[in-house]
Design a protein around this motif. Structure first.
Motif, mmCIF file in Angstrom:
data_model
loop_
_atom_site.group_PDB
_atom_site.id
_atom_site.type_symbol
_atom_site.label_atom_id
_atom_site.label_comp_id
_atom_site.label_asym_id
_atom_site.label_seq_id
_atom_site.Cartn_x
_atom_site.Cartn_y
_atom_site.Cartn_z
ATOM 1 N N ASP A 1 25.811 11.706 -56.366
ATOM 2 C CA ASP A 1 25.815 10.576 -55.424
ATOM 3 C C ASP A 1 25.111 9.359 -56.006
ATOM 4 O O ASP A 1 24.058 9.491 -56.653
ATOM 5 C CB ASP A 1 25.089 10.945 -54.120
ATOM 6 N N VAL A 2 25.675 8.185 -55.723
ATOM 7 C CA VAL A 2 25.013 6.914 -56.026
ATOM 8 C C VAL A 2 25.053 6.037 -54.784
ATOM 9 O O VAL A 2 25.830 6.278 -53.863
ATOM 10 C CB VAL A 2 25.691 6.181 -57.206
ATOM 11 N N THR A 3 24.221 5.012 -54.760
ATOM 12 C CA THR A 3 24.278 4.039 -53.672
ATOM 13 C C THR A 3 25.469 3.118 -53.886
ATOM 14 O O THR A 3 25.935 2.920 -55.019
ATOM 15 C CB THR A 3 22.996 3.202 -53.601
ATOM 16 N N LEU A 4 25.944 2.520 -52.797
ATOM 17 C CA LEU A 4 27.092 1.614 -52.929
ATOM 18 C C LEU A 4 27.070 0.448 -51.954
ATOM 19 O O LEU A 4 27.783 -0.543 -52.160
ATOM 20 C CB LEU A 4 28.397 2.391 -52.760
ATOM 21 N N TYR B 1 23.668 -3.931 -49.405
ATOM 22 C CA TYR B 1 22.236 -4.174 -49.195
ATOM 23 C C TYR B 1 21.354 -3.145 -49.894
ATOM 24 O O TYR B 1 20.128 -3.234 -49.834
ATOM 25 C CB TYR B 1 21.926 -4.172 -47.698
ATOM 26 N N GLU B 2 21.931 -2.162 -50.569
ATOM 27 C CA GLU B 2 21.159 -1.118 -51.223
ATOM 28 C C GLU B 2 20.978 -1.403 -52.708
ATOM 29 O O GLU B 2 21.903 -1.865 -53.379
ATOM 30 C CB GLU B 2 21.850 0.241 -51.083
ATOM 31 N N GLN B 3 19.801 -1.077 -53.217
ATOM 32 C CA GLN B 3 19.575 -1.170 -54.657
ATOM 33 C C GLN B 3 20.386 -0.084 -55.360
ATOM 34 O O GLN B 3 20.531 1.032 -54.846
ATOM 35 C CB GLN B 3 18.090 -0.978 -54.971
ATOM 36 N N ALA B 4 20.911 -0.401 -56.524
ATOM 37 C CA ALA B 4 21.670 0.593 -57.291
ATOM 38 C C ALA B 4 20.752 1.745 -57.675
ATOM 39 O O ALA B 4 19.702 1.531 -58.290
ATOM 40 C CB ALA B 4 22.262 -0.047 -58.542
ATOM 41 N N ARG B 5 21.150 2.969 -57.304
ATOM 42 C CA ARG B 5 20.332 4.144 -57.618
ATOM 43 C C ARG B 5 21.214 5.383 -57.733
ATOM 44 O O ARG B 5 22.268 5.477 -57.094
ATOM 45 C CB ARG B 5 19.279 4.404 -56.527
ATOM 46 N N LEU B 6 20.762 6.321 -58.521
ATOM 47 C CA LEU B 6 21.340 7.655 -58.566
ATOM 48 C C LEU B 6 20.581 8.488 -57.548
ATOM 49 O O LEU B 6 19.363 8.665 -57.660
ATOM 50 C CB LEU B 6 21.206 8.246 -59.967
ATOM 51 N N LEU B 7 21.273 9.024 -56.544
ATOM 52 C CA LEU B 7 20.622 9.727 -55.441
ATOM 53 C C LEU B 7 20.534 11.227 -55.653
ATOM 54 O O LEU B 7 19.584 11.871 -55.211
ATOM 55 C CB LEU B 7 21.385 9.452 -54.137
ATOM 56 N N ARG B 8 21.543 11.792 -56.287
ATOM 57 C CA ARG B 8 21.598 13.246 -56.462
ATOM 58 C C ARG B 8 22.453 13.565 -57.667
ATOM 59 O O ARG B 8 23.474 12.918 -57.904
ATOM 60 C CB ARG B 8 22.221 13.900 -55.218
ATOM 61 N N THR B 9 22.041 14.565 -58.437
ATOM 62 C CA THR B 9 22.860 15.028 -59.547
ATOM 63 C C THR B 9 23.338 16.445 -59.269
ATOM 64 O O THR B 9 22.836 17.124 -58.372
ATOM 65 C CB THR B 9 22.090 15.016 -60.876
ATOM 66 N N ALA B 10 24.291 16.893 -60.070
ATOM 67 C CA ALA B 10 24.842 18.233 -59.895
ATOM 68 C C ALA B 10 24.089 19.268 -60.721
ATOM 69 O O ALA B 10 24.484 20.436 -60.757
ATOM 70 C CB ALA B 10 26.320 18.238 -60.277
ATOM 71 N N ARG B 11 23.015 18.865 -61.370
ATOM 72 C CA ARG B 11 22.297 19.774 -62.249
ATOM 73 C C ARG B 11 21.439 20.752 -61.450
ATOM 74 O O ARG B 11 21.038 20.478 -60.307
ATOM 75 C CB ARG B 11 21.431 18.981 -63.220
ATOM 76 N N MET B 12 21.139 21.899 -62.049
ATOM 77 C CA MET B 12 20.360 22.933 -61.374
ATOM 78 C C MET B 12 19.030 22.362 -60.883
ATOM 79 O O MET B 12 18.589 22.627 -59.768
ATOM 80 C CB MET B 12 20.126 24.120 -62.302
ATOM 81 N N SER C 1 17.658 13.192 -60.755
ATOM 82 C CA SER C 1 18.092 11.844 -60.405
ATOM 83 C C SER C 1 16.958 10.822 -60.486
ATOM 84 O O SER C 1 17.190 9.655 -60.807
ATOM 85 C CB SER C 1 18.708 11.832 -59.005
ATOM 86 N N ALA C 2 15.719 11.250 -60.229
ATOM 87 C CA ALA C 2 14.592 10.324 -60.270
ATOM 88 C C ALA C 2 14.272 9.860 -61.689
ATOM 89 O O ALA C 2 13.529 8.887 -61.870
ATOM 90 C CB ALA C 2 13.357 10.976 -59.652
ATOM 91 N N ALA C 3 14.797 10.540 -62.683
ATOM 92 C CA ALA C 3 14.530 10.171 -64.076
ATOM 93 C C ALA C 3 15.487 9.105 -64.588
ATOM 94 O O ALA C 3 15.333 8.638 -65.722
ATOM 95 C CB ALA C 3 14.624 11.401 -64.972
ATOM 96 N N TRP C 4 16.456 8.726 -63.774
ATOM 97 C CA TRP C 4 17.498 7.799 -64.211
ATOM 98 C C TRP C 4 17.336 6.428 -63.572
ATOM 99 O O TRP C 4 16.905 6.314 -62.422
ATOM 100 C CB TRP C 4 18.881 8.345 -63.843
ATOM 101 N N THR C 5 17.726 5.409 -64.320
ATOM 102 C CA THR C 5 17.855 4.061 -63.784
ATOM 103 C C THR C 5 19.318 3.651 -63.839
ATOM 104 O O THR C 5 19.960 3.775 -64.891
ATOM 105 C CB THR C 5 17.025 3.051 -64.590
ATOM 106 N N ILE C 6 19.839 3.214 -62.715
ATOM 107 C CA ILE C 6 21.155 2.577 -62.681
ATOM 108 C C ILE C 6 20.928 1.135 -62.252
ATOM 109 O O ILE C 6 20.294 0.873 -61.230
ATOM 110 C CB ILE C 6 22.124 3.284 -61.724
ATOM 111 N N HIS C 7 21.427 0.220 -63.039
ATOM 112 C CA HIS C 7 21.221 -1.210 -62.781
ATOM 113 C C HIS C 7 22.559 -1.876 -62.521
ATOM 114 O O HIS C 7 23.505 -1.719 -63.300
ATOM 115 C CB HIS C 7 20.531 -1.865 -63.979
ATOM 116 N N ASP C 8 22.642 -2.597 -61.408
ATOM 117 C CA ASP C 8 23.870 -3.307 -61.056
ATOM 118 C C ASP C 8 24.019 -4.561 -61.916
ATOM 119 O O ASP C 8 23.072 -5.335 -62.077
ATOM 120 C CB ASP C 8 23.848 -3.690 -59.579
ATOM 121 N N LEU C 9 25.217 -4.744 -62.472
ATOM 122 C CA LEU C 9 25.487 -5.890 -63.345
ATOM 123 C C LEU C 9 26.586 -6.785 -62.785
ATOM 124 O O LEU C 9 27.203 -7.553 -63.519
ATOM 125 C CB LEU C 9 25.920 -5.404 -64.736
#
Length: 243
Positions: free
Chosen positions: A177-180, A183-194, A198-206
């Motif tokens: 999941d990501v934000t979309l 009004y939301e900051q771009a973020r990775l909300l959940r990963t499929a990994r065991m 997700s908190a270790a990642w930065t997603i930046h809107d361009l």
């Protein structure tokens, strides 16, 4: 021109691939024999020229950071055509029509994606085939006038993430999941990994990088200082290695 980059920085360069012949020929001179052969497989002249300008620009940019002449950089290509090189700088490329983005990072693998925003009705955007259930609910809650923008914001963030992980098509788009919402900051909300990282990642809107486009960059680092540059603002300067 020389460029230096700090360990917490991400540099994103934008470039117009439709260049006059004098600039195009200069960039084409950097290409390898494989890249020239690959360019010649394009059916249409415009696509062939854009590919050569894109790869020449990539080589010129890498030379600014890696201390290697553009034509001497050994770029390899994976099964899906993704370029990579044994350099101190990580990079990723995305293009849509005449617009290309080049993302670079010193310490972590990086992914970037750009798409043209098309004002299509929600039912034509096939979100149910690619977005998670949570993302579909978020998209449905967005005002109709903003749904196309939200759709492509979501799409580019997801594509940037899977390109950064290197998982490609083996990682289903609906499995994280990501934000979309606008009004939301771009973020990775959940990963499929065991162990959800997700908190270790930065997603930046361009998306502000060019009118009419959605774009995002993803890197496995927090925090990240994203700096954007226009290749053509440096036109006329010799591209040399940073030292």
């Amino acid at each position: 021109m020389t460029m230096e980059m700090g360990p917490s920085e991400v540099h994103v360069w934008s470039a117009d691939l439709d260049q006059p012949s004098i600039s195009r020929h200069s960039l084409e001179g950097y290409l390898s024999a494989y890249e020239r052969a690959r360019a010649n497989r394009f059916r249409y002249k415009r696509d062939r020229e854009r590919f050569m300008v894109g790869r020449g620009t990539l080589r010129a940019l890498l030379a600014c950071y890696a201390g290697v002449e553009p034509g001497r950089i050994d770029i390899e290509y994976g099964p899906n055509g993704r370029p990579y090189a044994d350099l101190a700088v990580h990079f990723n490329v995305s293009h849509c029509g005449p617009l290309a983005l080049f993302a670079l990072s010193l310490e972590q693998a990086i992914g970037v994606d750009v798409e043209a925003v098309r004002p299509e009705p929600l039912e034509d955007l096939v979100a149910e085939h690619f977005f998670s259930a949570a993302e579909q609910r978020s998209l449905a809650a967005v005002a109709p006038s903003e749904q196309a923008t939200a759709f492509f914001a979501c799409w580019t963030r997801k594509e940037a993430y899977i390109k950064a992980t290197g998982d490609g098509l083996s990682l289903p788009l609906e499995s994280f999941d990501v934000t979309l919402a606008p009004y939301e900051q771009a973020r990775l909300l959940r990963t499929a990994r065991m162990h959800d990282d997700s908190a270790a990642w930065t997603i930046h809107d361009l998306s502000g990088i060019a009118p009419g486009y959605a774009a995002a960059v993803a890197v496995r680092r927090v925090p990240v200082d994203v700096r954007c540059f226009d290749v053509h603002a440096f036109a006329g300067r010799e591209l040399t290695a940073a030292g």
